[in-house]
Design a protein around this motif. Structure first.
Motif, PDB file in Angstrom:
ATOM      1  N   ILE A   1      -6.198   4.997  -9.015  1.00  0.00           N
ATOM      2  CA  ILE A   1      -5.410   5.680  -7.983  1.00  0.00           C
ATOM      3  C   ILE A   1      -6.396   6.467  -7.135  1.00  0.00           C
ATOM      4  CG2 ILE A   1      -3.717   7.514  -7.556  1.00  0.00           C
ATOM      5  CD1 ILE A   1      -2.206   6.594 -10.029  1.00  0.00           C
TER       6      ILE A   1
ATOM      7  N   SER B   1      -2.333  -0.917  -3.624  1.00  0.00           N
ATOM      8  CA  SER B   1      -3.156   0.289  -3.681  1.00  0.00           C
ATOM      9  C   SER B   1      -2.240   1.507  -3.673  1.00  0.00           C
ATOM     10  CB  SER B   1      -4.142   0.365  -2.512  1.00  0.00           C
ATOM     11  OG  SER B   1      -3.461   0.672  -1.310  1.00  0.00           O
ATOM     12  N   VAL B   2      -2.668   2.541  -4.365  1.00  0.00           N
ATOM     13  CA  VAL B   2      -1.919   3.795  -4.413  1.00  0.00           C
ATOM     14  C   VAL B   2      -2.889   4.919  -4.078  1.00  0.00           C
ATOM     15  CG1 VAL B   2      -0.479   5.344  -5.781  1.00  0.00           C
ATOM     16  CG2 VAL B   2      -0.409   2.873  -6.225  1.00  0.00           C
ATOM     17  N   THR B   3      -2.502   5.743  -3.101  1.00  0.00           N
ATOM     18  CA  THR B   3      -3.347   6.863  -2.685  1.00  0.00           C
ATOM     19  C   THR B   3      -2.539   8.147  -2.716  1.00  0.00           C
ATOM     20  OG1 THR B   3      -4.608   5.421  -1.208  1.00  0.00           O
ATOM     21  CG2 THR B   3      -4.796   7.794  -0.844  1.00  0.00           C
TER      22      THR B   3
ATOM     23  N   ALA C   1       1.373  -2.008  -7.578  1.00  0.00           N
ATOM     24  CA  ALA C   1       1.162  -1.823  -6.146  1.00  0.00           C
ATOM     25  C   ALA C   1      -0.266  -2.213  -5.774  1.00  0.00           C
ATOM     26  CB  ALA C   1       1.429  -0.373  -5.758  1.00  0.00           C
TER      27      ALA C   1
ATOM     28  N   PHE D   1       3.986   3.734  -9.372  1.00  0.00           N
ATOM     29  CA  PHE D   1       3.655   2.622  -8.468  1.00  0.00           C
ATOM     30  C   PHE D   1       2.462   1.822  -8.992  1.00  0.00           C
ATOM     31  CE2 PHE D   1       6.260   4.603  -5.076  1.00  0.00           C
ATOM     32  CZ  PHE D   1       6.851   3.455  -4.574  1.00  0.00           C
ATOM     33  N   TYR D   2       1.443   2.525  -9.470  1.00  0.00           N
ATOM     34  CA  TYR D   2       0.277   1.811  -9.991  1.00  0.00           C
ATOM     35  C   TYR D   2       0.660   0.923 -11.173  1.00  0.00           C
ATOM     36  CZ  TYR D   2      -3.875   0.738 -12.632  1.00  0.00           C
ATOM     37  OH  TYR D   2      -4.836   0.047 -13.332  1.00  0.00           O
TER      38      TYR D   2
ATOM     39  N   ALA E   1       3.008   8.361  -8.154  1.00  0.00           N
ATOM     40  CA  ALA E   1       1.815   7.532  -7.942  1.00  0.00           C
ATOM     41  C   ALA E   1       1.529   6.673  -9.169  1.00  0.00           C
ATOM     42  CB  ALA E   1       0.616   8.416  -7.616  1.00  0.00           C
TER      43      ALA E   1
ATOM     44  N   ASN F   1       0.856  -1.187   0.000  1.00  0.00           N
ATOM     45  CA  ASN F   1       0.000   0.000   0.000  1.00  0.00           C
ATOM     46  C   ASN F   1       0.888   1.230   0.000  1.00  0.00           C
ATOM     47  OD1 ASN F   1      -2.501  -1.468   0.312  1.00  0.00           O
ATOM     48  ND2 ASN F   1      -1.873  -1.860   2.420  1.00  0.00           N
ATOM     49  N   VAL F   2       0.695   2.074  -0.988  1.00  0.00           N
ATOM     50  CA  VAL F   2       1.557   3.233  -1.177  1.00  0.00           C
ATOM     51  C   VAL F   2       0.747   4.506  -0.974  1.00  0.00           C
ATOM     52  CG1 VAL F   2       3.070   4.463  -2.771  1.00  0.00           C
ATOM     53  CG2 VAL F   2       2.982   1.958  -2.825  1.00  0.00           C
TER      54      VAL F   2
END
Length: 618
Positions: free
Chosen positions: A509, A397-399, A395, A390-391, A387, A373-374
Motif C-alpha cells: 500500500i 494499486s492502493v494509495t 485492487a 481494497f488491497y 485501504a 486504482n484506489v
C-alpha cells in the motif's frame, strides 16, 4: 496561562527518592483522617475552617464526578480546590472517609515514571446525597519531607434511598413481590405493556441504540428511571452490522464490556463487528430494554414552563406516529455520527466513484476491483482499514493520501501495554479498573502518557522505522502524549494497527504525503496542490465526522442546537465539553464514546438524571 492556552501540557512533580520502607497504609490513613476532620468542620458556613496547606501541595489536583457538584469537574492548584470546597462542601457534606483494605488498590508506594513516587489508595466516602469511591495520590515535599496530596479523585457511585438492585439487593422476581401482584399480570404480560409504554410516559427518551444508548438504558432502568430507546435501524446492532465487512474492534475484550454484563471468558480478544452487533441484540433483551426499532424523531420541542419535551416519533415501517413527553432527551447517535464530507473543484469531471468512508461496505462486492486504482484520503483507523480491504481484494494499486502526521500504535503490542494491570486478563474487577483508569485529571494523564508513548515506541521500533522509510509521516501528538490526547481532543488522528502498517512497510500500500491537500480532479486522476497527481478510479474520503451538535441541528433544528454547546475537545478545566454532563440545554444530554467510555460514563449520566428526578439538583 490557563491549561487550555498551554494545550494542557504540564510538568509532573519531581519527588525525593522515596524509601521503600515507608508505611503506605499509615501515611494514607493519617492523611485521609485529617481530610475527613477538616471537611466535617467545614460542612457548615465557616470559611475559615478550610485551610488545606497541611494536606495539599500548592500544585495539586482534584477531579470530581458528581460528589461535590452535579457536574464533571477538574480543579487545579490549592487555592482553586479550596474555593471549590468552600462553595460545595456545605451542601455535599462529604464524610466517613475510609481506605480500601483489600485487593489491588489498597495503599501502596508506586513509581509511575522515573523521578516520581507516590502513595496511592482507593478510598470510600459518603455525602449527604449518596456514597462514593475515590483515589488519592500523595507525594513527598522535596523541602520538608511532608506527604501531601498531589491528586484526589471523588466519584459518586450511588444515591441514598435509590440504590440499584444489585447482588444481595436484587429483585425477588415472584409475581407476589411485583407491584399489584397477579392482577397486574405475570412477567411477560408486564414486559409487553412496559415496552409499549401503555401505562406511562417514558421519563427519558434515548435516541440511538448503539453502545451509548444501550448502556444508558441499562443504567437508567437499574435506577428505576423509565427509558425508551428509539433507533432508525431495523435491528439492534445494525450501527455495527452495516459497516464494512472486515471491521473488528480495535480495543481488547476486557476493555470493552457493557454495563452489568461482561463478555464470556471465551470471547475473542478483538470482536468482529457482526458478532458485536448480535451481542448488542442479546444485551437489549437480557437487560429488558425498551427499544423501538425503525423509528425516527420527526419533531421535538422543549417547554421551559413544564421542563419536559414533546417528541413526535414515526415508525418508518408502518408510517404511524406517536407523541411522547419525556423530561430528558439523551442524544446517542454516535460521536462519529455525522460524516464530514468535503467537496473539491472540478469534482464533476471525475469518471470514477467518490464516497465517504462511512458508506464503505466491502471491496469484494466490486467485481472489477482488481483493475482499479484506489486512493483513500485520510490516515486514521477507517482510512487504514479501507485501504487494507481494497488491497486484500486485489485492487491494482492502493494509495493512502496523508495531509498530516498520524499516531500509530499496534494492537499486537502497544494496545495491550496500554491496558496492562487494569483492563486485562489478570486485572482487578472491571468496576475498580474503571475507577482507577479515570482517577487522574486528563492533563496529568497526558503528562504520564508522554513517558508511556516513548516506551511503546521503543517496543514497536521496527514497525515505526519501516513506516518512516515508506514515507508515512508519524505524529506523536502535542508533547508526545500519543493516543489518549488525540482521542480526547480531536476524536481521531491515530491508527491502531490491525494489519495495514506491515502492508505500507512492504510497499504493498503506497503513501502520498501532501500537506496542502487536494487541488481538484481530472477524469481519471486526483490533482494535488503540490503539483502532482494520483491515478484514481475510486476515491474514498476517510475524512472523519462532524460535531454531534451538527446532528442535533440537522434533526431537531436550530432552536435546540443553539442552546447546546459544542461536543468533545476539552474545556478550560480539562474535562470534555458537553459530553456525559450538562449540555447547555435543559433536559438534553449527549452520550457517546468508545465501548469502555460508554460503560463508565453512562453511570454518571444516569446518576445526574436520577438526582434531577429526585429534586437534588438545584
Amino acid at each position: 496561562m490557563t491549561l487550555s492556552q498551554d494545550q494542557y501540557v504540564i510538568q509532573l512533580p519531581s519527588t525525593p527518592s522515596a524509601t521503600w520502607t515507608v508505611n503506605p497504609r499509615a501515611l494514607a490513613q493519617q492523611w485521609l483522617s485529617k481530610l475527613d476532620a477538616l471537611l466535617t468542620r467545614s460542612s457548615g458556613d465557616n470559611d475559615n475552617d478550610l485551610d488545606l496547606t497541611s494536606l495539599f501541595h500548592e500544585e495539586c489536583w482534584w477531579r470530581d464526578m458528581l460528589a461535590l457538584d452535579w457536574d464533571l469537574r477538574t480543579l487545579h492548584t490549592r487555592p482553586n480546590i479550596s474555593a471549590y470546597l468552600r462553595r460545595n462542601q456545605p451542601r455535599a457534606a462529604l464524610s466517613a472517609f475510609r481506605l480500601q483494605h483489600t485487593g489491588k488498590f489498597q495503599p501502596k508506594l508506586e513509581s509511575p515514571v522515573e523521578g516520581l513516587n507516590w502513595v496511592s489508595s482507593m478510598f470510600f466516602f459518603e455525602s449527604r446525597a449518596g456514597r462514593g469511591e475515590g483515589v488519592l495520590r500523595l507525594t513527598q515535599d522535596e523541602a520538608t519531607g511532608e506527604w501531601k496530596a498531589y491528586s484526589v479523585y471523588t466519584a459518586l457511585q450511588e444515591l441514598k434511598g435509590a440504590e440499584e438492585p444489585l447482588g444481595p439487593k436484587r429483585w425477588e422476581g415472584t409475581i407476589e413481590s411485583m407491584p399489584g401482584g397477579l392482577g397486574k399480570g405475570n412477567w411477560l404480560e408486564r414486559r409487553k405493556r412496559e415496552k409499549e409504554f401503555l401505562d406511562e410516559e417514558p421519563v427519558t427518551l434515548v435516541i440511538g441504540a448503539g453502545q451509548a444508548g444501550l448502556n444508558m438504558g441499562a443504567r437508567l432502568q437499574s435506577l428505576g428511571v423509565s427509558c425508551l430507546i428509539v433507533d432508525r435501524n431495523e435491528r439492534i446492532g445494525d450501527n455495527w452490522r452495516n459497516r464494512y465487512r472486515t471491521l473488528v474492534t480495535h480495543d481488547p475484550c476486557e476493555f470493552t464490556h457493557m454495563a452489568y454484563l461482561p463478555f464470556p471468558k471465551n470471547w475473542p480478544q478483538f470482536t468482529p463487528k457482526d458478532k458485536l452487533a448480535d451481542w448488542f441484540e442479546a444485551y437489549a433483551q437480557i437487560m429488558e430494554l425498551n427499544v423501538w426499532l425503525s423509528t425516527s424523531v420527526t419533531s421535538a420541542s422543549y417547554s421551559d414552563l413544564t421542563s419536559s419535551w414533546t417528541v413526535t416519533l414515526t415508525n418508518l415501517a408502518t408510517n404511524t406516529t406517536r407523541t411522547v413527553h419525556p423530561r430528558h432527551l439523551i442524544w446517542c447517535t454516535g460521536h462519529s455520527g455525522e460524516p464530514k464530507i468535503p467537496t473539491f473543484p472540478s469534482q464533476e469531471l471525475f469518471a470514477g466513484s467518490i464516497y465517504h468512508g462511512s458508506a464503505h461496505t466491502d471491496a469484494s462486492q466490486d467485481p472489477a476491483v482488481s483493475g482499479k486504482n484506489v486512493v483513500v484520503v485520510g490516515t486514521g483507523n477507517s482510512g487504514h482499514d479501507i485501504a487494507q480491504n481494497f488491497y486484500e481484494n486485489g485492487a491494482a494499486s492502493v494509495t493512502l493520501l496523508q495531509r498530516s502526521g498520524t499516531y500509530v500504535i499496534t494492537a499486537e503490542k502497544g494496545v495491550f501495554m496500554m491496558h496492562e494491570g487494569l483492563h486485562d486478563e489478570h486485572g482487578p474487577p472491571t468496576e475498580e479498573a474503571d475507577l482507577v483508569a479515570e482517577s487522574l485529571p486528563l492533563a496529568v494523564q497526558f503528562a504520564l502518557n508522554v513517558h508511556f508513548t516513548s516506551k511503546v515506541a521503543k517496543a514497536e521500533k521496527g514497525v515505526l522505522d519501516g513506516l518512516r522509510k515508506a514515507g508515512f509521516e508519524l505524529d506523536f501528538g502535542v508533547d508526545g502524549a500519543g493516543i489518549s490526547r488525540a482521542y480526547m481532543t480531536r476524536g481521531g488522528g491515530y491508527y491502531i494497527d490491525v494489519g495495514c502498517s506491515p502492508l505500507i512497510v512492504e510497499g504493498k500500500i503506497k503513501v502520498k504525503c501532501c500537506p496542502e491537500g487536494i487541488r481538484g480532479f481530472e477524469e481519471k486522476s486526483l490533482l494535488l496542490k503540490d503539483g502532482s497527481k494520483l491515478a484514481a478510479d475510486v476515491v474514498v474520503l476517510a475524512t472523519g465526522y462532524d460535531n454531534m451538535r451538527t446532528t442535533v441541528r440537522k434533526v431537531l433544528g436550530d432552536k435546540v442546537a443553539d442552546r447546546c454547546r459544542d461536543v468533545w475537545d476539552l474545556d478550560e478545566e480539562g474535562e470534555l465539553n458537553a459530553m456525559w454532563r450538562p449540555s447547555g440545554h435543559p433536559g438534553f444530554w449527549f452520550m457517546g464514546g468508545n465501548l469502555a467510555l460508554c460503560r463508565i460514563y453512562s453511570k454518571f449520566l444516569a446518576l445526574q438524571i436520577k438526582a434531577a428526578e429526585a429534586g437534588l439538583v438545584q
